[in-house]
Design a protein around this motif. Structure first.
Motif, PDB file in Angstrom:
ATOM      1  N   ARG A  38       0.833  -1.202   0.000  1.00 52.22           N
ATOM      2  CA  ARG A  38       0.000   0.000   0.000  1.00 52.22           C
ATOM      3  C   ARG A  38       0.872   1.258   0.000  1.00 52.22           C
ATOM      4  O   ARG A  38       0.617   2.204  -0.750  1.00 52.22           O
ATOM      5  N   GLU A  39       1.910   1.265   0.808  1.00 46.35           N
ATOM      6  CA  GLU A  39       2.819   2.410   0.858  1.00 46.35           C
ATOM      7  C   GLU A  39       3.491   2.638  -0.489  1.00 46.35           C
ATOM      8  O   GLU A  39       3.639   3.778  -0.934  1.00 46.35           O
ATOM      9  N   GLU A  40       3.876   1.558  -1.150  1.00 46.47           N
ATOM     10  CA  GLU A  40       4.512   1.675  -2.467  1.00 46.47           C
ATOM     11  C   GLU A  40       3.523   2.192  -3.512  1.00 46.47           C
ATOM     12  O   GLU A  40       3.867   3.013  -4.364  1.00 46.47           O
ATOM     13  N   ILE A  41       2.286   1.728  -3.436  1.00 44.22           N
ATOM     14  CA  ILE A  41       1.248   2.206  -4.359  1.00 44.22           C
ATOM     15  C   ILE A  41       1.032   3.700  -4.168  1.00 44.22           C
ATOM     16  O   ILE A  41       1.014   4.464  -5.130  1.00 44.22           O
ATOM     17  N   VAL A  42       0.901   4.128  -2.921  1.00 44.09           N
ATOM     18  CA  VAL A  42       0.687   5.545  -2.631  1.00 44.09           C
ATOM     19  C   VAL A  42       1.879   6.367  -3.108  1.00 44.09           C
ATOM     20  O   VAL A  42       1.717   7.433  -3.705  1.00 44.09           O
ATOM     21  N   ARG A  43       3.086   5.875  -2.877  1.00 43.50           N
ATOM     22  CA  ARG A  43       4.280   6.591  -3.319  1.00 43.50           C
ATOM     23  C   ARG A  43       4.274   6.748  -4.834  1.00 43.50           C
ATOM     24  O   ARG A  43       4.508   7.840  -5.364  1.00 43.50           O
ATOM     25  N   ASN A  44       3.989   5.665  -5.549  1.00 44.06           N
ATOM     26  CA  ASN A  44       3.980   5.735  -7.010  1.00 44.06           C
ATOM     27  C   ASN A  44       2.874   6.634  -7.541  1.00 44.06           C
ATOM     28  O   ASN A  44       3.074   7.350  -8.527  1.00 44.06           O
ATOM     29  N   LEU A  45       1.718   6.614  -6.891  1.00 42.38           N
ATOM     30  CA  LEU A  45       0.636   7.498  -7.323  1.00 42.38           C
ATOM     31  C   LEU A  45       0.985   8.957  -7.043  1.00 42.38           C
ATOM     32  O   LEU A  45       0.769   9.825  -7.890  1.00 42.38           O
ATOM     33  N   SER A  46       1.517   9.238  -5.870  1.00 35.96           N
ATOM     34  CA  SER A  46       1.809  10.629  -5.521  1.00 35.96           C
ATOM     35  C   SER A  46       2.970  11.190  -6.331  1.00 35.96           C
ATOM     36  O   SER A  46       2.988  12.379  -6.648  1.00 35.96           O
ATOM     37  N   GLU A  47       3.931  10.343  -6.713  1.00 36.07           N
ATOM     38  CA  GLU A  47       5.056  10.796  -7.533  1.00 36.07           C
ATOM     39  C   GLU A  47       4.738  10.725  -9.023  1.00 36.07           C
ATOM     40  O   GLU A  47       5.565  11.096  -9.845  1.00 36.07           O
ATOM     41  N   ASN A  49       4.565   8.167 -10.959  1.00 36.14           N
ATOM     42  CA  ASN A  49       5.492   7.259 -11.644  1.00 36.14           C
ATOM     43  C   ASN A  49       4.793   6.399 -12.683  1.00 36.14           C
ATOM     44  O   ASN A  49       5.398   6.018 -13.681  1.00 36.14           O
ATOM     45  N   ALA A  50       3.547   6.062 -12.432  1.00 35.62           N
ATOM     46  CA  ALA A  50       2.781   5.221 -13.364  1.00 35.62           C
ATOM     47  C   ALA A  50       1.300   5.439 -13.117  1.00 35.62           C
ATOM     48  O   ALA A  50       0.889   5.834 -12.029  1.00 35.62           O
ATOM     49  N   ALA A  51       0.525   5.165 -14.142  1.00 35.89           N
ATOM     50  CA  ALA A  51      -0.932   5.290 -14.035  1.00 35.89           C
ATOM     51  C   ALA A  51      -1.486   4.140 -13.192  1.00 35.89           C
ATOM     52  O   ALA A  51      -0.866   3.078 -13.091  1.00 35.89           O
ATOM     53  N   PRO A  52      -2.669   4.344 -12.590  1.00 35.28           N
ATOM     54  CA  PRO A  52      -3.262   3.284 -11.768  1.00 35.28           C
ATOM     55  C   PRO A  52      -3.399   1.946 -12.500  1.00 35.28           C
ATOM     56  O   PRO A  52      -3.179   0.891 -11.911  1.00 35.28           O
ATOM     57  N   GLY A  53      -3.739   1.972 -13.784  1.00 37.43           N
ATOM     58  CA  GLY A  53      -3.876   0.725 -14.537  1.00 37.43           C
ATOM     59  C   GLY A  53      -2.559  -0.031 -14.658  1.00 37.43           C
ATOM     60  O   GLY A  53      -2.524  -1.256 -14.558  1.00 37.43           O
ATOM     61  N   LYS A  54      -1.478   0.714 -14.857  1.00 31.90           N
ATOM     62  CA  LYS A  54      -0.165   0.059 -14.959  1.00 31.90           C
ATOM     63  C   LYS A  54       0.301  -0.446 -13.602  1.00 31.90           C
ATOM     64  O   LYS A  54       0.906  -1.512 -13.506  1.00 31.90           O
ATOM     65  N   PRO A  60      -1.555  -7.239  -6.968  1.00 30.89           N
ATOM     66  CA  PRO A  60      -2.701  -8.157  -6.911  1.00 30.89           C
ATOM     67  C   PRO A  60      -4.046  -7.442  -6.949  1.00 30.89           C
ATOM     68  O   PRO A  60      -5.083  -8.083  -6.853  1.00 30.89           O
ATOM     69  N   TYR A  61      -4.040  -6.103  -7.114  1.00 32.70           N
ATOM     70  CA  TYR A  61      -5.268  -5.319  -7.085  1.00 32.70           C
ATOM     71  C   TYR A  61      -5.644  -4.835  -8.477  1.00 32.70           C
ATOM     72  O   TYR A  61      -4.788  -4.633  -9.325  1.00 32.70           O
ATOM     73  N   ASP A  62      -6.945  -4.575  -8.694  1.00 25.61           N
ATOM     74  CA  ASP A  62      -7.365  -3.978  -9.963  1.00 25.61           C
ATOM     75  C   ASP A  62      -7.218  -2.456  -9.872  1.00 25.61           C
ATOM     76  O   ASP A  62      -6.976  -1.904  -8.805  1.00 25.61           O
ATOM     77  N   ARG A  63      -7.357  -1.787 -11.014  1.00 23.49           N
ATOM     78  CA  ARG A  63      -7.096  -0.341 -11.050  1.00 23.49           C
ATOM     79  C   ARG A  63      -8.082   0.443 -10.195  1.00 23.49           C
ATOM     80  O   ARG A  63      -7.747   1.499  -9.654  1.00 23.49           O
ATOM     81  N   HIS A  65      -9.296  -0.525  -7.295  1.00 31.56           N
ATOM     82  CA  HIS A  65      -8.822  -0.601  -5.912  1.00 31.56           C
ATOM     83  C   HIS A  65      -7.574   0.262  -5.737  1.00 31.56           C
ATOM     84  O   HIS A  65      -7.411   0.898  -4.694  1.00 31.56           O
ATOM     85  N   ILE A  66      -6.727   0.312  -6.754  1.00 34.10           N
ATOM     86  CA  ILE A  66      -5.542   1.183  -6.705  1.00 34.10           C
ATOM     87  C   ILE A  66      -6.008   2.630  -6.515  1.00 34.10           C
ATOM     88  O   ILE A  66      -5.455   3.378  -5.705  1.00 34.10           O
ATOM     89  N   ARG A  67      -7.032   3.024  -7.249  1.00 34.28           N
ATOM     90  CA  ARG A  67      -7.554   4.379  -7.131  1.00 34.28           C
ATOM     91  C   ARG A  67      -8.121   4.625  -5.734  1.00 34.28           C
ATOM     92  O   ARG A  67      -7.883   5.669  -5.135  1.00 34.28           O
ATOM     93  N   ARG A  68      -8.844   3.636  -5.195  1.00 28.86           N
ATOM     94  CA  ARG A  68      -9.392   3.784  -3.836  1.00 28.86           C
ATOM     95  C   ARG A  68      -8.271   3.966  -2.817  1.00 28.86           C
ATOM     96  O   ARG A  68      -8.381   4.789  -1.905  1.00 28.86           O
ATOM     97  N   ILE A  69      -7.202   3.210  -2.973  1.00 23.72           N
ATOM     98  CA  ILE A  69      -6.057   3.352  -2.068  1.00 23.72           C
ATOM     99  C   ILE A  69      -5.507   4.770  -2.164  1.00 23.72           C
ATOM    100  O   ILE A  69      -5.208   5.406  -1.150  1.00 23.72           O
ATOM    101  N   GLY A  70      -5.390   5.275  -3.397  1.00 29.04           N
ATOM    102  CA  GLY A  70      -4.897   6.634  -3.586  1.00 29.04           C
ATOM    103  C   GLY A  70      -5.824   7.671  -2.973  1.00 29.04           C
ATOM    104  O   GLY A  70      -5.369   8.610  -2.314  1.00 29.04           O
ATOM    105  N   VAL A  71      -7.113   7.508  -3.156  1.00 32.14           N
ATOM    106  CA  VAL A  71      -8.089   8.459  -2.605  1.00 32.14           C
ATOM    107  C   VAL A  71      -8.020   8.446  -1.082  1.00 32.14           C
ATOM    108  O   VAL A  71      -8.024   9.503  -0.437  1.00 32.14           O
ATOM    109  N   GLN A  72      -7.933   7.259  -0.490  1.00 33.36           N
ATOM    110  CA  GLN A  72      -7.837   7.162   0.968  1.00 33.36           C
ATOM    111  C   GLN A  72      -6.583   7.845   1.490  1.00 33.36           C
ATOM    112  O   GLN A  72      -6.578   8.387   2.593  1.00 33.36           O
ATOM    113  N   ALA A  73      -5.525   7.846   0.670  1.00 31.74           N
ATOM    114  CA  ALA A  73      -4.266   8.473   1.079  1.00 31.74           C
ATOM    115  C   ALA A  73      -4.225   9.955   0.703  1.00 31.74           C
ATOM    116  O   ALA A  73      -3.236  10.630   0.962  1.00 31.74           O
ATOM    117  N   GLY A  74      -5.276  10.439   0.062  1.00 31.09           N
ATOM    118  CA  GLY A  74      -5.319  11.842  -0.318  1.00 31.09           C
ATOM    119  C   GLY A  74      -4.622  12.150  -1.628  1.00 31.09           C
ATOM    120  O   GLY A  74      -4.286  13.287  -1.913  1.00 31.09           O
TER     121      GLY A  74
END
Length: 102
Positions: A38-47, A49-54, A60-63, A65-74
């Motif tokens: 989760r921390e790595e996903i948030v880091r990549n989204l905030s920086e 580095n890659a789109a949620p789909g990539k 192991p998550y779909d895009r 859920h990746i977006r939900r993780i990002g939204v929860q992290a702001g």
């Protein structure tokens, strides 16, 4: 209960305790791995580095859920920020037009 039955019961319960301890250790390990991911996903989204789909293709998550993780992290995607900004501009324009109408 005979002494043989008590011994069998004690051995069975000891095996259950071992398996339960292993299960709980695996649960803890899984939770730590999830948090690190989760921390790595948030880091990549905030920086950006890659789109949620990539990111989803490498996790192991779909895009969604990746977006939900990002939204929860702001963290929100640039496209979502652009759309939100466009909606704000349109709302201001609509309000301005109403004020100018007789």
């Amino acid at each position: 209960m005979t002494s043989e039955e008590r011994e069998r019961e004690a051995a069975a319960l000891a095996r259950m305790d071992e398996r339960t301890a292993a299960y709980r250790a695996a649960e803890e390990s899984l939770e730590q791995a999830r948090e690190a991911l989760r921390e790595e996903i948030v880091r990549n989204l905030s920086e950006r580095n890659a789109a949620p789909g990539k990111i989803a293709a490498h996790s192991p998550y779909d895009r969604n859920h990746i977006r939900r993780i990002g939204v929860q992290a702001g963290v929100s995607s640039p496209a979502r920020q652009d759309r939100a900004q466009q909606q704000d501009v349109q709302l201001i324009r609509n309000r301005s037009c109403r004020l100018l109408m007789p």
